[in-house]
Design a protein around this motif. Structure first.
Motif, PDB file in Angstrom:
ATOM      1  N   LYS A  39       0.828  -1.207   0.000  1.00 28.60           N
ATOM      2  CA  LYS A  39       0.000   0.000   0.000  1.00 28.60           C
ATOM      3  C   LYS A  39       0.863   1.259   0.000  1.00 28.60           C
ATOM      4  N   ILE A  40       1.879   1.279   0.856  1.00 26.86           N
ATOM      5  CA  ILE A  40       2.704   2.484   0.994  1.00 26.86           C
ATOM      6  C   ILE A  40       3.483   2.767  -0.281  1.00 26.86           C
ATOM      7  N   ARG A  41       4.141   1.745  -0.814  1.00 26.55           N
ATOM      8  CA  ARG A  41       5.005   2.003  -1.972  1.00 26.55           C
ATOM      9  C   ARG A  41       4.214   2.188  -3.273  1.00 26.55           C
ATOM     10  N   SER A  42       2.949   1.796  -3.283  1.00 19.24           N
ATOM     11  CA  SER A  42       2.149   1.939  -4.504  1.00 19.24           C
ATOM     12  C   SER A  42       1.406   3.267  -4.573  1.00 19.24           C
ATOM     13  N   SER A  44      -5.315   7.711   6.442  1.00 17.43           N
ATOM     14  CA  SER A  44      -6.583   8.259   5.949  1.00 17.43           C
ATOM     15  C   SER A  44      -6.863   7.963   4.484  1.00 17.43           C
ATOM     16  N   ASN A  45      -5.833   7.616   3.710  1.00 17.61           N
ATOM     17  CA  ASN A  45      -6.072   7.267   2.310  1.00 17.61           C
ATOM     18  C   ASN A  45      -7.073   6.123   2.184  1.00 17.61           C
ATOM     19  N   GLU A  46      -6.975   5.161   3.085  1.00 19.89           N
ATOM     20  CA  GLU A  46      -7.882   4.012   3.025  1.00 19.89           C
ATOM     21  C   GLU A  46      -9.309   4.402   3.356  1.00 19.89           C
ATOM     22  N   TYR A  47      -9.457   5.387   4.252  1.00 21.58           N
ATOM     23  CA  TYR A  47     -10.806   5.841   4.585  1.00 21.58           C
ATOM     24  C   TYR A  47     -11.406   6.665   3.455  1.00 21.58           C
ATOM     25  N   SER A  48     -10.593   7.533   2.859  1.00 22.69           N
ATOM     26  CA  SER A  48     -11.112   8.401   1.803  1.00 22.69           C
ATOM     27  C   SER A  48     -11.461   7.631   0.534  1.00 22.69           C
ATOM     28  N   THR A  49     -10.796   6.504   0.288  1.00 23.24           N
ATOM     29  CA  THR A  49     -11.088   5.695  -0.902  1.00 23.24           C
ATOM     30  C   THR A  49     -12.061   4.550  -0.623  1.00 23.24           C
ATOM     31  N   GLY A  50     -12.368   4.307   0.654  1.00 16.19           N
ATOM     32  CA  GLY A  50     -13.251   3.208   1.012  1.00 16.19           C
ATOM     33  C   GLY A  50     -12.554   1.858   1.110  1.00 16.19           C
ATOM     34  N   MET A  51     -11.219   1.841   0.889  1.00 10.76           N
ATOM     35  CA  MET A  51     -10.478   0.589   0.946  1.00 10.76           C
ATOM     36  C   MET A  51     -10.370   0.023   2.350  1.00 10.76           C
ATOM     37  N   ILE A  52     -10.718   0.825   3.355  1.00  8.24           N
ATOM     38  CA  ILE A  52     -10.616   0.349   4.736  1.00  8.24           C
ATOM     39  C   ILE A  52     -11.524  -0.853   4.972  1.00  8.24           C
ATOM     40  N   ARG A  53     -12.657  -0.893   4.282  1.00 10.97           N
ATOM     41  CA  ARG A  53     -13.566  -2.032   4.452  1.00 10.97           C
ATOM     42  C   ARG A  53     -12.917  -3.308   3.945  1.00 10.97           C
ATOM     43  N   ALA A 106     -10.053  -8.372   5.210  1.00  9.99           N
ATOM     44  CA  ALA A 106      -8.906  -9.271   5.035  1.00  9.99           C
ATOM     45  C   ALA A 106      -8.204  -9.534   6.350  1.00  9.99           C
ATOM     46  N   VAL A 107      -8.156  -8.514   7.226  1.00  4.23           N
ATOM     47  CA  VAL A 107      -7.525  -8.668   8.547  1.00  4.23           C
ATOM     48  C   VAL A 107      -8.529  -8.200   9.598  1.00  4.23           C
ATOM     49  N   PRO A 108      -9.449  -9.063   9.999  1.00  2.00           N
ATOM     50  CA  PRO A 108     -10.507  -8.653  10.927  1.00  2.00           C
ATOM     51  C   PRO A 108     -10.004  -8.313  12.327  1.00  2.00           C
ATOM     52  N   GLN A 109      -8.822  -8.836  12.704  1.00  2.00           N
ATOM     53  CA  GLN A 109      -8.261  -8.479  14.010  1.00  2.00           C
ATOM     54  C   GLN A 109      -7.701  -7.058  13.906  1.00  2.00           C
ATOM     55  N   ARG A 110      -8.450  -6.114  14.406  1.00  2.00           N
ATOM     56  CA  ARG A 110      -8.098  -4.715  14.181  1.00  2.00           C
ATOM     57  C   ARG A 110      -6.792  -4.316  14.854  1.00  2.00           C
ATOM     58  N   GLY A 111      -6.488  -4.961  15.970  1.00  2.00           N
ATOM     59  CA  GLY A 111      -5.209  -4.696  16.607  1.00  2.00           C
ATOM     60  C   GLY A 111      -4.041  -5.113  15.721  1.00  2.00           C
ATOM     61  N   VAL A 112      -4.178  -6.263  15.095  1.00  2.00           N
ATOM     62  CA  VAL A 112      -3.142  -6.748  14.177  1.00  2.00           C
ATOM     63  C   VAL A 112      -3.033  -5.826  12.976  1.00  2.00           C
ATOM     64  N   PHE A 113      -4.170  -5.423  12.446  1.00  2.00           N
ATOM     65  CA  PHE A 113      -4.189  -4.521  11.298  1.00  2.00           C
ATOM     66  C   PHE A 113      -3.455  -3.215  11.602  1.00  2.00           C
ATOM     67  N   LEU A 114      -3.789  -2.597  12.742  1.00  2.00           N
ATOM     68  CA  LEU A 114      -3.172  -1.319  13.097  1.00  2.00           C
ATOM     69  C   LEU A 114      -1.691  -1.497  13.423  1.00  2.00           C
ATOM     70  N   PHE A 115      -1.355  -2.564  14.133  1.00  2.00           N
ATOM     71  CA  PHE A 115       0.043  -2.814  14.493  1.00  2.00           C
ATOM     72  C   PHE A 115       0.909  -2.958  13.246  1.00  2.00           C
ATOM     73  N   CYS A 116       0.445  -3.710  12.277  1.00  2.00           N
ATOM     74  CA  CYS A 116       1.228  -3.927  11.058  1.00  2.00           C
ATOM     75  C   CYS A 116       1.383  -2.631  10.264  1.00  2.00           C
TER      76      CYS A 116
END
Length: 257
Positions: free
Chosen positions: A14-17, A84-93, A98-108
């Motif tokens: 995500k970051i490099r793309s 915020s890019n994921e929120y503004s594009t809707g990709m956060i859903r 893909a990673v329902p464990q939100r702690g894992v998602f945020l940590f990574c």
């Protein structure tokens, strides 16, 4: 562990793309180094005209980081965009599906972004130090001088904490415009006012940027009454960042995508 590995690879992709996040990091390097060299050049020309008191407090290492103030602007933008890019594009859903464990998602997300910023910060800190000292000429400091290596490494740590703090605020607010609308005035207006007005200086010195920047100092300024040292100031910045990250995690865990 497989989920963590996949999430880390996903966050790196995500970051490099996203071109904007790459450009902000490049901007941070260029602005910090260029402004640092400019200020060091001016300081060398003004050194002979300085009063003796100012010469004793002259900090060639810290002067080379004079561009860090503008460099951190790019780091703030980077931290906000990563989240915020994921929120503004809707990709956060899709990401949370893909990673329902939100702690894992945020940590990574935090780990990948922080590691990248730290590497960029190291390159920036060492480059601006050596370039700045070259511009200072005979007034330069050397990497082996007491406290200098700590200050140079501290520049990278400072940039990393700024990015993490920005990511935490973006996690709480989700909106890039709202996040930047709060972070910019906080760091570049409120912090500056509180830190330079005598009535509020004792409060301002405990704000994250003012406390954290202490780690890049080798020589204390004239009439410095700060009650903490370089690592104490950085610890204050870490506490601010950890508190913001905890708040971001709690809100992410409670809200719908």
């Amino acid at each position: 562990m497989a989920v963590v590995g996949q999430a880390l690879r996903s966050e790196w992709t995500k970051i490099r793309s996203v071109r904007s996040t790459v450009w902000t990091l490049g901007t941070a390097v260029v602005v910090t180094v260029a402004l640092g060299v400019l200020i060091c050049t001016l300081a060398r020309k003004d050194f002979e005209g300085m009063p003796d008191r100012q010469r004793l407090a002259f900090d060639p290492t810290n002067i080379s980081f004079a561009g860090m103030g503008l460099g951190q602007l790019a780091m703030i933008v980077f931290g906000v965009l990563v989240v915020s890019n994921e929120y503004s594009t809707g990709m956060i859903r899709t990401s949370l599906a893909a990673v329902p464990q939100r702690g894992v998602f945020l940590f990574c997300k935090l780990l990948v972004a922080a590691a990248l910023v730290f590497v960029v910060g190291l390159v920036t800190s060492f480059t601006t130090f050596f370039a700045g000292q070259a511009a200072l000429g005979e007034h330069r400091a050397y990497l082996g001088d007491p406290g200098v290596l700590r200050a140079v490494l501290g520049g990278a740590l400072y940039m990393t904490m700024i990015a993490l703090f920005s990511m935490a605020v973006a996690t709480m607010l989700r909106s890039p415009m709202l996040s930047l609308g709060i972070l910019m005035p906080f760091f570049f207006l409120i912090s500056s006012i509180l830190g330079n007005v005598s009535a509020t200086r004792k409060i301002g010195r405990y704000l994250p940027d003012q406390a954290g920047s202490k780690i890049m100092q080798v020589v204390a300024p004239v009439n410095d009454e700060t009650p903490y040292g370089p690592w104490g100031g950085f610890a204050i910045m870490v506490v601010w960042t950890m508190a913001a990250l905890l708040a971001g995690y709690l809100l992410l865990n409670r809200r719908d995508a």
